[in-house]
Design an enzyme around this catalytic site. Structure first.
Site, PDB file in Angstrom:
ATOM      1  N   THR A   1       0.812  -1.205   0.000  1.00  0.00           N
ATOM      2  CA  THR A   1       0.000   0.000   0.000  1.00  0.00           C
ATOM      3  C   THR A   1       0.852   1.264   0.000  1.00  0.00           C
ATOM      4  O   THR A   1       0.327   2.366   0.040  1.00  0.00           O
ATOM      5  CB  THR A   1      -0.954   0.034   1.211  1.00  0.00           C
ATOM      6  N   GLY A   2       2.166   1.100  -0.022  1.00  0.00           N
ATOM      7  CA  GLY A   2       3.019   2.276  -0.173  1.00  0.00           C
ATOM      8  C   GLY A   2       3.643   2.770   1.118  1.00  0.00           C
ATOM      9  O   GLY A   2       3.986   3.947   1.222  1.00  0.00           O
ATOM     10  N   LYS A   3       3.813   1.890   2.101  1.00  0.00           N
ATOM     11  CA  LYS A   3       4.404   2.316   3.367  1.00  0.00           C
ATOM     12  C   LYS A   3       5.865   2.728   3.176  1.00  0.00           C
ATOM     13  O   LYS A   3       6.278   3.810   3.597  1.00  0.00           O
ATOM     14  CB  LYS A   3       4.328   1.185   4.400  1.00  0.00           C
TER      15      LYS A   3
ATOM     16  N   HIS B   1     -20.443 -25.539 -15.939  1.00  0.00           N
ATOM     17  CA  HIS B   1     -19.992 -25.156 -14.598  1.00  0.00           C
ATOM     18  C   HIS B   1     -19.898 -23.626 -14.484  1.00  0.00           C
ATOM     19  O   HIS B   1     -20.487 -23.018 -13.590  1.00  0.00           O
ATOM     20  CB  HIS B   1     -18.629 -25.816 -14.326  1.00  0.00           C
ATOM     21  N   GLU B   2     -19.193 -23.008 -15.430  1.00  0.00           N
ATOM     22  CA  GLU B   2     -19.031 -21.552 -15.374  1.00  0.00           C
ATOM     23  C   GLU B   2     -20.361 -20.851 -15.602  1.00  0.00           C
ATOM     24  O   GLU B   2     -20.641 -19.823 -14.983  1.00  0.00           O
ATOM     25  CB  GLU B   2     -17.989 -21.077 -16.395  1.00  0.00           C
TER      26      GLU B   2
ATOM     27  N   HIS C   1     -22.134 -20.604 -12.326  1.00  0.00           N
ATOM     28  CA  HIS C   1     -21.665 -19.480 -11.504  1.00  0.00           C
ATOM     29  C   HIS C   1     -22.262 -18.174 -12.003  1.00  0.00           C
ATOM     30  O   HIS C   1     -22.815 -17.384 -11.235  1.00  0.00           O
ATOM     31  CB  HIS C   1     -20.141 -19.329 -11.608  1.00  0.00           C
TER      32      HIS C   1
HETATM   33  P1  ADP Z   1       4.728  -1.537   1.296  1.00  0.00           P
HETATM   34  O1  ADP Z   1       5.985  -1.059   1.883  1.00  0.00           O
HETATM   35  O2  ADP Z   1       3.514  -0.917   1.886  1.00  0.00           O
HETATM   36  O3  ADP Z   1       4.586  -3.017   1.226  1.00  0.00           O
HETATM   37  P2  ADP Z   1       5.766  -0.226  -0.994  1.00  0.00           P
HETATM   38  O4  ADP Z   1       5.888   1.131  -0.446  1.00  0.00           O
HETATM   39  O5  ADP Z   1       7.011  -1.016  -1.085  1.00  0.00           O
HETATM   40  O6  ADP Z   1       4.673  -1.061  -0.217  1.00  0.00           O
HETATM   41  O7  ADP Z   1       5.071  -0.130  -2.409  1.00  0.00           O
HETATM   42  C1  ADP Z   1       5.468  -0.884  -3.491  1.00  0.00           C
HETATM   43  C2  ADP Z   1       5.346  -0.096  -4.759  1.00  0.00           C
HETATM   44  O8  ADP Z   1       3.978   0.124  -5.088  1.00  0.00           O
HETATM   45  C3  ADP Z   1       5.953   1.265  -4.652  1.00  0.00           C
HETATM   46  O9  ADP Z   1       7.292   1.243  -4.996  1.00  0.00           O
HETATM   47  C4  ADP Z   1       5.146   2.084  -5.630  1.00  0.00           C
HETATM   48  O10 ADP Z   1       5.711   2.020  -6.906  1.00  0.00           O
HETATM   49  C5  ADP Z   1       3.813   1.397  -5.652  1.00  0.00           C
HETATM   50  N1  ADP Z   1       2.860   2.148  -4.841  1.00  0.00           N
HETATM   51  C6  ADP Z   1       2.259   1.715  -3.714  1.00  0.00           C
HETATM   52  N2  ADP Z   1       1.408   2.646  -3.232  1.00  0.00           N
HETATM   53  C7  ADP Z   1       1.490   3.708  -4.042  1.00  0.00           C
HETATM   54  C8  ADP Z   1       0.869   4.991  -4.069  1.00  0.00           C
HETATM   55  N3  ADP Z   1      -0.028   5.365  -3.137  1.00  0.00           N
HETATM   56  N4  ADP Z   1       1.201   5.826  -5.066  1.00  0.00           N
HETATM   57  C9  ADP Z   1       2.082   5.466  -5.997  1.00  0.00           C
HETATM   58  N5  ADP Z   1       2.705   4.288  -6.039  1.00  0.00           N
HETATM   59  C10 ADP Z   1       2.421   3.387  -5.083  1.00  0.00           C
HETATM   60 ZN    ZN Z   2     -16.190 -23.034 -10.151  1.00  0.00          ZN
HETATM   61 MG    MG Z   3       7.504  -2.207   2.406  1.00  0.00          MG
END
Ligand code: ADP
Ligand code: ZN
Ligand code: MG
Length: 606
Positions: A206-208, A424-425, A428
């Site tokens: 998520t971009g931490k 099957h599909e 669903h």
């Molecule tokens: P985490 O540390 O949360 O697991 P990362 O910061 O390593 O995640 O994110 C991985 C990649 O995903 C980043 O290098 C970036 O390229 C992309 N990314 C994730 N969140 C964002 C965001 N909000 N905006 C732009 N790029 C993002």
């Molecule tokens: Zn199935």
């Molecule tokens: Mg990370």
């Protein structure tokens, strides 16, 4: 060991070169003309001699015209004696300029010392290499307790908040920290205490990490980057010593940021660990706590940590005065997804018809990292088509690839299997379409992807955080739709439904034991869902209920599944015509997109 054998080879080469040089000297010196003693005597008498060198038994004569000659004598007698015997006068002898070279000079070195020295030199050489190697290993051992935090100061690749899309609240929270770091004095002059730590929490991708880098980039301060697992080594005490070293370095570089990624590797709740590194982790964590308490808050060191498991963190870390700022980063919503896609599409040539908003709509639940990966896959697909731009289809196909795995075109089904898969599909898809609580169908396909023989792609029309009981129930009916359709059509079922059954059962179980959604058992959580550190929770779930309740849970799970099964069967019996229609279409075209699928339900399309 490889480097040692390499060094031995180097040593051998050196020795070879040395001996080649020496033997080269011997070979290359042009051999002068050999003359007899009588010739020498006459040359002396003629006065053409420039100098005579005596070296043991060997005599080297240099003539006035610079030519060299040699001759030999008995080594026991001196040359002058021999010459006088030949009748040379002492005056003539003087003019000949005779120098006697000691045996111990050149020839002695070459003939006696060198051969005996060579093995010795070889030994010394090998010894030297070994010592050098050992000291290399030694210095490594000395720096073992140092932190290997990387400090990046290069402003070239500076990441700023601009590079992070969405995450508005998180950015606002961190903006404050940036202010602190930019001008710590402003705050301390007012008697304000600076925060010591910020904890970024959020799902993987998520971009931490990105946000932490952005904080450093915005503030323009040094950034020490280290992963929690890097503290932990095999030896107890190393982690703690690395922590000390890291904080020591940081204090010198203040104002700065220490970023500890994946802090749950060391910051797990103490006393629950299993396995060998347990003591070591505790010590490391304690050292982090001590360091964080120890430094003066106003020197401008801020510890930023990231984790995707805040639930397992030790409460001591979360106490005020340590990581007192907590920043939660959610999965991006539709607007954020669009913004993230825009950022990552910047250096990629997109076709004009690409609508990133639509891509965002199709990718609920994708994290920032997933979206980045998605665009990357799209670019790869475009390159493999030998195109210069990415088209919408590249992206749509990549979404499915990211979700379900790559298409297995080579997976050839026989006619019978194809028919079963199609029904099957279709089962669903039909149920997903008929139940209003279920998400709309985006695509149905009988092309194998990843592990699945076929797939029905249904996506929520909007992001949602909470899920209703009725939605779960509908989802379960959709999952069983494939199984029921096979059974109703062919009177038999295949293994193709096993994955559906597994998922359906686990949802039913969660409804009863975790979400309190069973009417009979009521709003209670059954089982202790605290996850053990190294074992999956399934293995180690603690029962906090009686045998009787266990039976009741089983009954309730059963009831949910049977209910879903009945719903599915009713729909399929009632809409048998529709089912046939979808299945036939699938057998012809293999894939049906959303629009075509919906058209199948309008009477005009018959
Ligand atoms: P985490 O540390 O949360 O697991 P990362 O910061 O390593 O995640 O994110 C991985 C990649 O995903 C980043 O290098 C970036 O390229 C992309 N990314 C994730 N969140 C964002 C965001 N909000 N905006 C732009 N790029 C993002
Ligand atoms: Zn199935
Ligand atoms: Mg990370």
């Amino acid at each position: 060991m490889k480097p040692l054998s390499k060094n031995i080879i180097i040593a051998l080469v050196v020795v070879l070169v040395i001996s080649a040089i020496f033997s080269g000297i011997n070979l290359n010196s042009e051999s002068p003309e050999e003359i007899s003693m009588a010739t020498l005597v006459s040359e002396i008498q003629e006065g053409v001699i420039k100098s005579i060198q005596i070296e043991g038994a060997e005599i080297t004569i240099l003539l006035q015209n610079e030519t060299e000659q040699t001759t030999r004598k008995e080594s026991a007698v001196s040359l002058s004696e021999v010459l006088i015997d030949y009748g040379i006068t002492p005056e003539e002898l003087k003019a000949a300029d005779i120098t006697v070279m000691d045996r111990s000079t050149r020839s002695y070195i070459m003939g006696v010392i060198l051969p005996s020295m060579l093995p010795l030199m070889l030994l010394i050489l090998i010894f030297w290499f070994m010592v050098k190697q050992m000291s290399g290993a030694n210095s490594k051992a000395l720096s073992f307790g140092m932190s290997n935090a990387r400090e990046n100061k290069d402003s070239k690749q500076k990441i700023t908040f601009e590079d992070v899309a969405g995450a508005k609240e998180a950015k606002e929270e961190l903006q404050e920290i940036v202010e602190f770091l930019k001008n710590p004095k402003k705050f301390s002059d007012l008697g304000a205490k600076l925060p010591k730590g910020a904890l970024l929490m959020g799902r993987p991708g998520t971009g931490k990490t990105l946000l932490a880098r952005a904080v450093a980039g915005e503030a323009g301060v040094p950034f020490f980057h280290l992963s929690g697992s890097e503290f932990v080594e095999m030896f107890v005490g190393v982690g703690a010593s690395r922590v000390r070293d890291l904080f020591g370095r940081a204090k010198k570089a203040a104002p700065c940021i220490i970023f500890i990624d994946e802090i749950d590797a060391v910051g797990r709740q103490r006393g629950t660990g299993m396995g060998g590194s347990h003591d070591e982790r505790e010590q490391t964590l304690n050292q982090i706590l001590v360091e964080m308490d120890g430094f003066d808050p106003n020197i401008g060191v801020i510890v930023v940590a990231a984790t995707n498991r805040p639930d397992v963190l030790d409460p001591a870390l979360l106490r005020p005065g340590r990581f007192d700022r907590r920043v939660v980063i959610d999965l991006p919503d539709i607007n954020d997804r669009e913004a993230i896609l825009k950022i990552h599409a910047k250096n990629k040539p997109l076709a004009d018809d690409i609508d990133l908003r639509r891509v965002g709509e199709r990718t609920p639940g994708f994290s920032g990292a997933d979206l980045m990966n998605l665009l990357n896959e799209s670019a790869i697909r475009a390159a493999r088509r030998d195109d210069k731009v990415i088209i919408q289809e590249d992206i749509l196909d990549s979404i499915e690839k990211v979700l379900l795995g790559p298409e297995r075109k080579s997976f050839v089904m026989n006619k019978e299997e194809k028919k079963v898969t199609a029904y099957h599909e279709a089962g669903h898809a039909l149920i997903a379409h008929m139940l209003p609580e279920s998400d709309p169908v985006h695509k149905v396909s009988i092309i194998a992807r990843g592990n699945a023989g076929g797939y029905t792609l249904k996506l929520p029309s909007e992001d949602r955080r909470l899920q209703k009981r009725s939605e779960f129930v509908a989802d379960m009916a959709v999952m069983l739709g494939g199984f029921v359709a096979e059974k109703e059509t062919f009177g038999d079922v295949t293994t193709g439904a096993s994955d559906d059954l597994r998922k359906c059962t686990s949802i039913a179980r969660e409804l009863v034991t975790r979400f309190g959604m069973s009417e009979t058992l009521g709003p209670r959580v059954y089982g202790n869902s605290q996850e053990m550190v190294f074992l999956g929770k399934e293995i180690h779930e603690q029962r906090n209920y009686s045998e009787k309740t266990a039976e009741a849970i089983d009954l309730e799970v059963d009831k949910f599944i049977r209910g879903a099964m009945d719903t599915a069967r009713d729909i399929i019996r009632k809409e048998k015509m529709q089912l046939d229609k979808i299945a036939k279409e699938l057998m012809v075209n293999e894939t049906i997109e959303k629009e075509a699928f919906e058209a199948l339900f309008t009477p005009a399309a018959v």
